[in-house]
Design a protein around this motif. Structure first.
Motif, PDB file in Angstrom:
ATOM      1  N   LYS A  21      -6.779  -2.233   0.715  1.00 38.40           N
ATOM      2  CA  LYS A  21      -7.536  -0.828   0.631  1.00 38.40           C
ATOM      3  C   LYS A  21      -8.602  -0.840  -0.578  1.00 38.40           C
ATOM      4  O   LYS A  21      -8.236   0.210  -1.157  1.00 38.40           O
ATOM      5  CB  LYS A  21      -6.817   0.248   1.043  1.00 38.40           C
ATOM      6  CG  LYS A  21      -5.958   0.262   2.382  1.00 38.40           C
ATOM      7  CD  LYS A  21      -5.572   1.375   2.706  1.00 38.40           C
ATOM      8  CE  LYS A  21      -4.922   1.302   4.231  1.00 38.40           C
ATOM      9  NZ  LYS A  21      -4.391  -0.034   4.730  1.00 38.40           N
ATOM     10  N   ASP A  22      -9.205  -2.039  -0.731  1.00 38.32           N
ATOM     11  CA  ASP A  22     -10.255  -2.252  -2.056  1.00 38.32           C
ATOM     12  C   ASP A  22      -9.464  -1.921  -3.347  1.00 38.32           C
ATOM     13  O   ASP A  22      -9.895  -1.308  -4.199  1.00 38.32           O
ATOM     14  CB  ASP A  22     -11.385  -1.181  -1.686  1.00 38.32           C
ATOM     15  CG  ASP A  22     -12.238  -1.538  -0.870  1.00 38.32           C
ATOM     16  OD1 ASP A  22     -12.462  -2.861  -0.609  1.00 38.32           O
ATOM     17  OD2 ASP A  22     -12.674  -0.709   0.143  1.00 38.32           O
ATOM     18  N   GLY A  23      -8.061  -2.339  -3.382  1.00 38.17           N
ATOM     19  CA  GLY A  23      -7.426  -2.109  -4.679  1.00 38.17           C
ATOM     20  C   GLY A  23      -6.317  -0.869  -4.828  1.00 38.17           C
ATOM     21  O   GLY A  23      -5.771  -0.634  -5.856  1.00 38.17           O
ATOM     22  N   ARG A  24      -6.604   0.088  -3.868  1.00 38.60           N
ATOM     23  CA  ARG A  24      -5.843   1.265  -3.970  1.00 38.60           C
ATOM     24  C   ARG A  24      -4.299   1.052  -3.717  1.00 38.60           C
ATOM     25  O   ARG A  24      -3.635   2.050  -3.946  1.00 38.60           O
ATOM     26  CB  ARG A  24      -6.757   2.141  -3.100  1.00 38.60           C
ATOM     27  CG  ARG A  24      -7.728   3.008  -3.415  1.00 38.60           C
ATOM     28  CD  ARG A  24      -8.443   3.826  -2.622  1.00 38.60           C
ATOM     29  NE  ARG A  24      -8.614   3.570  -1.226  1.00 38.60           N
ATOM     30  CZ  ARG A  24      -9.667   3.009  -0.562  1.00 38.60           C
ATOM     31  NH1 ARG A  24     -10.745   2.573  -1.456  1.00 38.60           N
ATOM     32  NH2 ARG A  24      -9.794   2.710   0.536  1.00 38.60           N
ATOM     33  N   GLU A  25      -4.055  -0.011  -3.061  1.00 36.49           N
ATOM     34  CA  GLU A  25      -2.738  -0.267  -2.518  1.00 36.49           C
ATOM     35  C   GLU A  25      -2.198  -1.429  -3.009  1.00 36.49           C
ATOM     36  O   GLU A  25      -2.133  -2.692  -2.403  1.00 36.49           O
ATOM     37  CB  GLU A  25      -2.548  -0.037  -1.050  1.00 36.49           C
ATOM     38  CG  GLU A  25      -2.761   1.019  -0.519  1.00 36.49           C
ATOM     39  CD  GLU A  25      -2.651   1.407   1.068  1.00 36.49           C
ATOM     40  OE1 GLU A  25      -1.642   0.453   1.506  1.00 36.49           O
ATOM     41  OE2 GLU A  25      -2.944   2.447   1.420  1.00 36.49           O
ATOM     42  N   MET A  26      -2.008  -1.576  -4.319  1.00 36.33           N
ATOM     43  CA  MET A  26      -1.279  -2.928  -4.998  1.00 36.33           C
ATOM     44  C   MET A  26       0.123  -3.145  -5.303  1.00 36.33           C
ATOM     45  O   MET A  26       0.585  -3.813  -6.196  1.00 36.33           O
ATOM     46  CB  MET A  26      -2.279  -3.060  -6.202  1.00 36.33           C
ATOM     47  CG  MET A  26      -3.775  -3.246  -6.179  1.00 36.33           C
ATOM     48  SD  MET A  26      -4.244  -4.741  -5.433  1.00 36.33           S
ATOM     49  CE  MET A  26      -4.062  -5.777  -6.899  1.00 36.33           C
ATOM     50  N   ARG A  27       0.741  -2.253  -4.361  1.00 39.88           N
ATOM     51  CA  ARG A  27       2.258  -2.105  -4.830  1.00 39.88           C
ATOM     52  C   ARG A  27       2.876  -3.581  -4.779  1.00 39.88           C
ATOM     53  O   ARG A  27       3.605  -3.953  -5.573  1.00 39.88           O
ATOM     54  CB  ARG A  27       2.925  -1.119  -3.796  1.00 39.88           C
ATOM     55  CG  ARG A  27       4.423  -1.105  -3.963  1.00 39.88           C
ATOM     56  CD  ARG A  27       5.004  -0.627  -5.212  1.00 39.88           C
ATOM     57  NE  ARG A  27       4.749   0.511  -5.529  1.00 39.88           N
ATOM     58  CZ  ARG A  27       4.735   1.031  -6.519  1.00 39.88           C
ATOM     59  NH1 ARG A  27       5.221   0.406  -7.716  1.00 39.88           N
ATOM     60  NH2 ARG A  27       4.337   2.269  -7.023  1.00 39.88           N
ATOM     61  N   LYS A  28       2.403  -4.380  -3.884  1.00 38.60           N
ATOM     62  CA  LYS A  28       3.139  -5.666  -3.544  1.00 38.60           C
ATOM     63  C   LYS A  28       2.693  -6.380  -4.936  1.00 38.60           C
ATOM     64  O   LYS A  28       3.981  -7.061  -5.349  1.00 38.60           O
ATOM     65  CB  LYS A  28       2.568  -6.503  -2.319  1.00 38.60           C
ATOM     66  CG  LYS A  28       2.694  -7.722  -2.313  1.00 38.60           C
ATOM     67  CD  LYS A  28       1.938  -8.297  -1.026  1.00 38.60           C
ATOM     68  CE  LYS A  28       2.352  -9.560  -0.824  1.00 38.60           C
ATOM     69  NZ  LYS A  28       1.210 -10.113   0.454  1.00 38.60           N
ATOM     70  N   TYR A  29       1.616  -6.346  -5.373  1.00 38.20           N
ATOM     71  CA  TYR A  29       1.265  -7.165  -6.754  1.00 38.20           C
ATOM     72  C   TYR A  29       1.874  -6.650  -7.819  1.00 38.20           C
ATOM     73  O   TYR A  29       2.296  -7.436  -8.734  1.00 38.20           O
ATOM     74  CB  TYR A  29      -0.111  -7.422  -6.537  1.00 38.20           C
ATOM     75  CG  TYR A  29      -0.620  -8.241  -5.452  1.00 38.20           C
ATOM     76  CD1 TYR A  29      -0.436  -9.447  -5.090  1.00 38.20           C
ATOM     77  CD2 TYR A  29      -1.246  -7.475  -4.328  1.00 38.20           C
ATOM     78  CE1 TYR A  29      -0.737 -10.078  -4.020  1.00 38.20           C
ATOM     79  CE2 TYR A  29      -1.704  -8.011  -3.184  1.00 38.20           C
ATOM     80  CZ  TYR A  29      -1.356  -9.474  -2.895  1.00 38.20           C
ATOM     81  OH  TYR A  29      -1.767 -10.073  -1.720  1.00 38.20           O
ATOM     82  N   SER A  30       1.954  -5.393  -8.034  1.00 34.34           N
ATOM     83  CA  SER A  30       2.420  -4.624  -9.060  1.00 34.34           C
ATOM     84  C   SER A  30       3.665  -4.909  -9.141  1.00 34.34           C
ATOM     85  O   SER A  30       4.635  -5.222 -10.182  1.00 34.34           O
ATOM     86  CB  SER A  30       2.442  -3.090  -8.959  1.00 34.34           C
ATOM     87  OG  SER A  30       0.978  -2.555  -9.274  1.00 34.34           O
ATOM     88  N   ASP A  31       4.544  -5.150  -7.994  1.00 41.04           N
ATOM     89  CA  ASP A  31       5.888  -5.268  -8.135  1.00 41.04           C
ATOM     90  C   ASP A  31       6.287  -6.729  -8.745  1.00 41.04           C
ATOM     91  O   ASP A  31       7.403  -6.908  -9.299  1.00 41.04           O
ATOM     92  CB  ASP A  31       6.726  -5.099  -6.673  1.00 41.04           C
ATOM     93  CG  ASP A  31       6.769  -3.772  -6.176  1.00 41.04           C
ATOM     94  OD1 ASP A  31       6.680  -2.716  -7.154  1.00 41.04           O
ATOM     95  OD2 ASP A  31       6.984  -3.467  -5.021  1.00 41.04           O
TER      96      ASP A  31
END
Length: 80
Positions: A21-31
């Protein structure tokens, strides 16, 4: 994978933007990033402990790395 590349792959970037969502949902990559940093800290701690029991100077308490705050994210590369 990036050597010699001058341009980014617009199709892949569009897909990533849709997924995150244009970088607003980066949880997967942050984890994933947090896991990598935890691994780096763990390896550093093990190395410091090993240096206590080896001949020569110890690396313990030198260049202490405690977590995410000790790193600066400059760029990232996602490989799928």
């Amino acid at each position: 994978m990036c050597k010699g590349k001058q341009e980014y792959d617009r199709t892949l970037c569009t897909a990533l933007n849709k997924e995150t969502k244009d970088g607003r949902e980066m949880r997967k990559y942050s984890d994933l990033l947090h896991g990598v940093i935890d691994s780096i800290v763990s390896v550093k701690e093990e190395s410091d402990i090993d240096s206590l029991f080896s001949v020569g100077e110890t690396t313990a308490l030198q260049g202490e790395i405690k977590g995410l705050d000790y790193f600066e994210l400059i760029t990232f590369l996602i490989i799928k």
